[in-house]
Design a protein around this motif. Structure first.
Motif, short mmCIF file in Angstrom:
data_model
loop_
_atom_site.label_atom_id
_atom_site.label_comp_id
_atom_site.label_asym_id
_atom_site.label_seq_id
_atom_site.Cartn_x
_atom_site.Cartn_y
_atom_site.Cartn_z
N PRO A 1 0.69 -1.38 0.00
CA PRO A 1 0.42 0.12 0.14
C PRO A 1 1.00 0.57 0.00
N GLY A 2 0.52 2.19 -0.70
CA GLY A 2 1.75 2.92 -1.08
C GLY A 2 2.71 3.01 -1.79
N SER A 3 2.67 2.25 -2.41
CA SER A 3 4.11 2.01 -2.66
C SER A 3 4.67 2.36 -4.06
N GLY A 4 5.90 3.13 -4.10
CA GLY A 4 5.39 3.04 -5.97
C GLY A 4 6.53 1.74 -6.51
N CYS A 5 6.92 0.98 -5.37
CA CYS A 5 7.41 -0.35 -5.94
C CYS A 5 7.09 -1.11 -5.35
N SER A 6 7.08 -2.45 -6.42
CA SER A 6 6.37 -3.30 -6.27
C SER A 6 7.80 -4.90 -6.25
N VAL A 7 6.82 -6.48 -5.65
CA VAL A 7 7.50 -7.06 -6.05
C VAL A 7 7.52 -7.96 -6.59
N ILE A 8 8.04 -8.79 -7.40
CA ILE A 8 7.93 -9.82 -8.52
C ILE A 8 8.80 -11.42 -7.60
N PHE A 9 8.02 -11.85 -7.77
CA PHE A 9 8.76 -14.30 -7.45
C PHE A 9 7.30 -14.59 -8.62
N GLY A 10 8.20 -15.59 -8.30
CA GLY A 10 7.47 -16.98 -9.49
C GLY A 10 8.08 -17.99 -9.66
N LYS A 11 8.11 -18.41 -10.93
CA LYS A 11 8.66 -19.97 -11.50
C LYS A 11 9.29 -19.17 -12.78
N ASN A 12 11.21 -19.67 -12.54
CA ASN A 12 11.84 -18.87 -13.09
C ASN A 12 11.79 -18.00 -13.71
N VAL A 13 12.13 -17.19 -12.14
CA VAL A 13 12.26 -15.19 -12.71
C VAL A 13 13.72 -15.51 -12.04
N THR A 14 13.95 -15.62 -11.40
CA THR A 14 15.62 -15.10 -10.61
C THR A 14 15.99 -16.85 -10.46
N GLY A 15 17.77 -16.62 -10.13
CA GLY A 15 18.13 -18.05 -10.54
C GLY A 15 18.93 -17.86 -8.59
N ALA A 16 18.35 -16.36 -8.04
CA ALA A 16 18.86 -16.55 -6.90
C ALA A 16 18.39 -18.09 -5.98
N VAL A 17 19.03 -17.78 -4.82
CA VAL A 17 18.65 -19.13 -3.60
C VAL A 17 17.07 -18.49 -3.11
N PRO A 18 16.18 -19.12 -3.03
CA PRO A 18 15.11 -18.67 -1.87
C PRO A 18 15.35 -18.56 -0.56
N GLY A 19 14.61 -17.39 -0.12
CA GLY A 19 15.17 -17.14 0.88
C GLY A 19 15.95 -16.43 0.82
N SER A 20 17.38 -16.08 0.18
CA SER A 20 18.13 -14.95 0.31
C SER A 20 18.51 -13.52 -0.32
N ALA A 21 17.18 -12.66 -0.36
CA ALA A 21 16.77 -11.66 -0.44
C ALA A 21 16.56 -11.17 1.41
N GLN A 22 17.32 -10.34 1.65
CA GLN A 22 17.11 -9.78 2.97
C GLN A 22 17.87 -7.92 2.60
N GLY A 23 17.16 -7.57 4.35
CA GLY A 23 17.08 -6.73 4.10
C GLY A 23 16.24 -5.42 3.48
N LEU A 24 15.32 -6.05 2.81
CA LEU A 24 14.04 -4.47 2.33
C LEU A 24 13.47 -4.27 2.99
N TYR A 25 13.90 -3.25 3.13
CA TYR A 25 12.75 -2.19 3.86
C TYR A 25 11.48 -1.12 3.18
N LEU A 26 10.53 -1.69 4.04
CA LEU A 26 9.39 -0.78 3.96
C LEU A 26 9.14 0.30 4.64
N ILE A 27 8.77 2.05 4.52
CA ILE A 27 9.40 2.93 4.75
C ILE A 27 7.88 3.28 5.17
N VAL A 28 8.35 3.36 6.61
CA VAL A 28 6.38 4.02 6.83
C VAL A 28 6.53 4.78 8.12
N ASP A 29 5.29 5.28 8.09
CA ASP A 29 6.03 7.23 9.32
C ASP A 29 4.92 7.01 10.66
#
Length: 224
Positions: A61-89
């Motif tokens: 909600p309120g974000s200009g950036c989205s996330v994408i996931f799925g099948k064969n969309v990245t070669g990264a190891v599942p769970g390896s995305a860290q430090g993803l920031y959601l800014i709130v007031d």
């Protein structure tokens, strides 16, 4: 195009809107249920006809950036995305909202400033978690964290005042239709006073409203 316009274009550079972060997951449908359960907007669920790939996109909600996931969309190891920031007031409100959606979330914490090594995540501001809000309630200093089913790590960060240079004072945004309507009403009232001072109807009222609303939101001097 005038030479002044060309110089302005060159000074600013080409707009590059950062809009997508790809996160690696092992179970696409499980991840879809999780992010949908957060109340995020489902933008797309697109499988290829041959079944080779599938792309799912969610937007917080309120974000200009989205996330994408799925099948064969990245070669990264599942769970390896860290430090993803959601800014709130308001981090305490965000914390309660996540609980309301049934998500396990850490207690609100702040980082031990000037501590650049410690047992906590290296991408934290301070490296060591200290329970509770930042004592001085400083912007950028209070956090809460949660993980998706694969272990991808998210951080709420409370920002109430932006650092210099982080705000485009020509950009105007509103969180809801009510906020926009309220801004129009304030501009209407101010414009009425403007017309009283000039003693005539302002045919360019729309331009005046626009200047007023942008100045009000950016903290600049309001038009008279």
């Amino acid at each position: 195009m005038s030479s002044a316009a060309v110089e302005t274009l060159h000074a600013r550079g080409v707009d590059m809107k950062f809009e997508i972060v790809v996160i690696p997951v092992s179970d696409v449908d499980r991840a879809k249920r999780f992010y949908g359960g957060l109340g995020w907007r489902l933008d797309a669920d697109y499988p290829s006809e041959d079944g080779y790939f599938r792309v799912i996109q969610f937007t917080p909600p309120g974000s200009g950036c989205s996330v994408i996931f799925g099948k064969n969309v990245t070669g990264a190891v599942p769970g390896s995305a860290q430090g993803l920031y959601l800014i709130v007031d308001d981090i305490e409100a965000a914390h309660k909202d996540l609980h309301r959606h049934g998500v396990e979330v850490s207690e609100v914490f702040h980082g031990a400033a000037d501590v650049y090594s410690g047992p906590d995540e290296p991408y934290l501001f301070g490296r060591i978690r200290v329970n509770g809000l930042d004592p001085a309630h400083r912007s950028y200093r209070s956090f809460a964290s949660f993980r998706d089913p694969d272990g991808n790590g998210w951080l709420f960060q409370e920002i109430t005042t932006r650092l210099p240079g982080r705000i485009d004072d020509t950009a105007t945004t509103f969180r809801s239709a009510n906020d926009l309507a309220s801004a129009f009403r304030r501009a209407e009232t101010a414009h009425g006073e403007h017309e009283k001072r000039t003693g005539q109807r302002d045919a360019n009222w729309a331009d005046w409203y626009a200047v007023y609303m942008v100045a009000e939101q950016s903290g600049k001097e309001l038009p008279q």
